[in-house]
Design an enzyme around this catalytic site. Structure first.
Site, mmCIF file in Angstrom:
data_model
loop_
_atom_site.group_PDB
_atom_site.id
_atom_site.type_symbol
_atom_site.label_atom_id
_atom_site.label_comp_id
_atom_site.label_asym_id
_atom_site.label_seq_id
_atom_site.Cartn_x
_atom_site.Cartn_y
_atom_site.Cartn_z
ATOM 1 N N GLY A 170 6.472 10.537 4.366
ATOM 2 C CA GLY A 170 6.623 10.836 5.790
ATOM 3 C C GLY A 170 6.412 9.582 6.627
ATOM 4 O O GLY A 170 5.746 8.633 6.202
ATOM 5 N N LYS A 224 5.625 4.562 -9.692
ATOM 6 C CA LYS A 224 4.316 4.469 -9.036
ATOM 7 C C LYS A 224 3.202 4.376 -10.074
ATOM 8 O O LYS A 224 2.223 3.644 -9.883
ATOM 9 C CB LYS A 224 4.111 5.686 -8.126
ATOM 10 N N GLU A 276 0.809 -1.220 0.000
ATOM 11 C CA GLU A 276 0.000 0.000 0.000
ATOM 12 C C GLU A 276 0.843 1.271 0.000
ATOM 13 O O GLU A 276 0.504 2.252 -0.639
ATOM 14 C CB GLU A 276 -0.929 0.013 1.214
ATOM 15 N N GLU A 284 15.961 13.688 -1.029
ATOM 16 C CA GLU A 284 17.177 12.944 -0.706
ATOM 17 C C GLU A 284 18.411 13.777 -1.067
ATOM 18 O O GLU A 284 18.329 14.769 -1.794
ATOM 19 C CB GLU A 284 17.218 11.641 -1.502
ATOM 20 N N ASP A 344 10.540 8.456 -10.081
ATOM 21 C CA ASP A 344 9.823 7.954 -8.904
ATOM 22 C C ASP A 344 8.322 7.939 -9.188
ATOM 23 O O ASP A 344 7.635 6.940 -8.920
ATOM 24 C CB ASP A 344 10.119 8.825 -7.680
ATOM 25 N N ILE A 371 -2.213 7.427 1.400
ATOM 26 C CA ILE A 371 -3.475 7.402 0.657
ATOM 27 C C ILE A 371 -3.807 5.951 0.300
ATOM 28 O O ILE A 371 -2.971 5.260 -0.293
ATOM 29 C CB ILE A 371 -3.363 8.237 -0.630
ATOM 30 N N GLY A 404 14.213 17.643 4.720
ATOM 31 C CA GLY A 404 14.111 16.192 4.657
ATOM 32 C C GLY A 404 13.098 15.672 3.662
ATOM 33 O O GLY A 404 12.792 14.475 3.631
#
Length: 311
Positions: free
Chosen positions: A184, A84, A8, A69, A80, A15, A66
């Site tokens: 996060g 997804k 997930e 990266e 990235d 989400i 933060g």
């Protein structure tokens, strides 16, 4: 083989988009999935759009907080989000998709100048994933990641910072919107714990585990050159008579219409020549035709360099 995998947190952070595609929307044929699924890029673009920061400063701030990266390449170059997007597309359509079939452009070349034009024209800029099914075409699945102009009135324009938003349109349910923190420790923990609980439940009743859409048929991937959408294009040109007319003529030769033009005050380079940023908002056109037109336009002596563009 036969072992369930739970993931997930792999797309959208906290989400519940994976479970929704696997379960809640299982009776729908998915017409499209469009959204913001990389929080780092969204934070950088938000800082540029809201506070006028340039790209380098916005990236440095994201790293300091933060959100990015030390090596931010996968975030800012769009890959990235592309990874997804591949997960979401495979869940929605039940077909294996090779990464080389997706068109990917990142945000590295977006400048504060682009945001000036966007604001002037009533837009903002977002890095969007676009997954769209085209029924009746042999290569039916449109799959791309690229910076896009988004109208100020559109709900995605108000998704700022590290937040993600994913719009899923099904043939029965219509349009749905999933919004929340895309990264996060707490959103990720929420997704992981959800997976653990789901795994515990399904270990008792393994026949109820849902994976890829079992009802989907294999579909091809549309080549980026065949995808059709409106475009924003910015040229840096010598400020002289006839430039707009010549660019417009070339665009017309390739069947590309213009819906709006804009410019900002000229600036003088070190040699004393007046340069200008010239923007065209184009009607929907095939990407391949636009690339041919841009190749010809860059051969004009008064056009300075490769143009910047957004969908």
């Amino acid at each position: 083989m036969g072992t369930p995998i739970y993931f997930e947190a792999s797309a959208g952070g906290g989400i519940p988009i994976i479970q929704s595609l696997q379960n809640s929307l299982i009776c729908n044929h998915i017409n499209s999935i469009v959204g913001i699924i990389n929080g780092t890029s969204n934070y950088i673009l938000s800082a540029m759009g809201e506070h006028g920061a340039d790209y380098a400063d916005a990236l440095a701030q994201a790293q300091k907080l933060g959100f990015a990266e030390e090596d931010p390449s996968l975030d800012v170059n769009g890959w990235d989000a592309a990874h997804k997007a591949l997960i979401l597309a495979m869940l929605a359509y039940g077909t294996t998709i090779s990464p080389d079939k997706i068109y990917v452009r990142g945000i590295e070349n977006i400048t504060s100048r682009d945001f000036e034009f966007a604001k002037k024209l009533g837009y903002t800029i977002k890095l969007l994933v676009v997954i769209r099914y085209h029924e009746g075409q042999e290569d039916a699945l449109e799959l791309r990641v690229q910076p896009c102009f988004v109208h100020d009135w559109h709900i995605l324009a108000s998704v700022n910072g590290v937040f993600n938003a994913i719009s899923v349109n099904g043939d029965i349910v219509g349009e749905t919107l999933f919004y929340g923190r895309g990264a996060g420790k707490n959103p990720t923990a929420s997704a992981v714990i959800s997976d653990i609980i789901t795994a515990m439940r399904e270990s008792r009743y393994p026949e109820y585990h849902t994976g890829f859409n079992p009802y989907a048929k294999a579909c091809g991937i549309m080549h980026i050159n065949d995808t059709v959408t409106p475009y924003y294009v910015r040229f840096q040109v010598v400020d002289q008579p006839g430039v707009i007319a010549e660019i417009a003529r070339i665009l017309a030769t390739f069947g590309i219409g213009i819906s709006a033009t804009s410019s900002l005050p000229s600036h003088i380079d070190e040699g004393g020549a007046p340069w200008n940023d010239l923007v065209f908002i184009l009607h929907s056109c095939p990407w391949g035709q636009l690339q041919k037109a841009l190749e010809e336009i860059t051969r004009i002596s008064c056009v300075a360099a490769e143009p910047a563009s957004c969908a």
